[in-house]
Design a protein around this motif. Structure first.
Motif, PDB file in Angstrom:
ATOM      1  N   THR A   1      22.357  17.698 -70.653  1.00 51.42           N
ATOM      2  CA  THR A   1      21.508  17.117 -71.699  1.00 51.42           C
ATOM      3  C   THR A   1      21.060  18.178 -72.704  1.00 51.42           C
ATOM      4  O   THR A   1      20.790  17.845 -73.858  1.00 51.42           O
TER       5      THR A   1
ATOM      6  N   LYS B   1      21.253   8.622 -71.933  1.00 51.88           N
ATOM      7  CA  LYS B   1      21.479  10.077 -71.903  1.00 51.88           C
ATOM      8  C   LYS B   1      22.391  10.461 -70.753  1.00 51.88           C
ATOM      9  O   LYS B   1      23.297  11.282 -70.913  1.00 51.88           O
TER      10      LYS B   1
ATOM     11  N   ILE C   1      20.548  14.412 -80.140  1.00 51.99           N
ATOM     12  CA  ILE C   1      20.472  12.966 -80.259  1.00 51.99           C
ATOM     13  C   ILE C   1      19.937  12.603 -81.642  1.00 51.99           C
ATOM     14  O   ILE C   1      18.875  13.062 -82.042  1.00 51.99           O
TER      15      ILE C   1
ATOM     16  N   ASP D   1      16.902   6.841 -71.017  1.00 53.03           N
ATOM     17  CA  ASP D   1      17.251   7.736 -69.905  1.00 53.03           C
ATOM     18  C   ASP D   1      18.646   7.435 -69.369  1.00 53.03           C
ATOM     19  O   ASP D   1      19.440   8.342 -69.120  1.00 53.03           O
TER      20      ASP D   1
END
Length: 125
Positions: A54, A34, A59, A31
């Protein structure tokens, strides 16, 4: 526009770098990583007037790095579980061969299944 970020597990958390841009960052959790990725990309794109969230990220976890960090995962047992030749999986893990998207999904699905099963375990004590 999806910006691919390659994520690697480190001894202190995670690191990430952009596949096409000179952007790199770290975080102690996924978290945090990110959020740091978004912040770093927004700094990079600041003069271009782009705002990154995001949702703009893709990813990607580096397969050899993942298995190097999680040595507890038995390659033979995982290959049997997902129905993949052990030698082929070992080549992917060593970085000698690059798995296709389908093979990558297959490996990920197997690892995630093991993770769910381990998370559900309770010991009698």
């Amino acid at each position: 526009m999806k910006i691919e970020m390659i994520v690697e597990r480190t001894k202190t958390g995670y690191s990430a770098y952009a596949a096409k841009y000179p952007v790199y960052t770290v975080g102690s959790s996924l978290d945090e990583l990110k959020q740091n990725i978004v912040d770093a990309l927004n700094l990079y794109f600041e003069d271009k007037g782009k705002i990154i969230s995001t949702e703009d990220l893709k990813i990607s976890l580096d397969l050899p790095q993942f298995f190097k960090f999680y040595k507890v995962i038995n390659v033979k047992a995982l290959s049997e579980r997902i129905g993949m030749n052990q030698s082929l999986l070992a080549q992917y893990i060593k970085g000698n061969k690059k798995p296709s998207t389908i093979q990558t999904r297959r490996i990920l699905k197997g690892v995630q299944q093991v993770g769910r099963e381990l998370a559900a375990v309770q010991f009698i004590g």
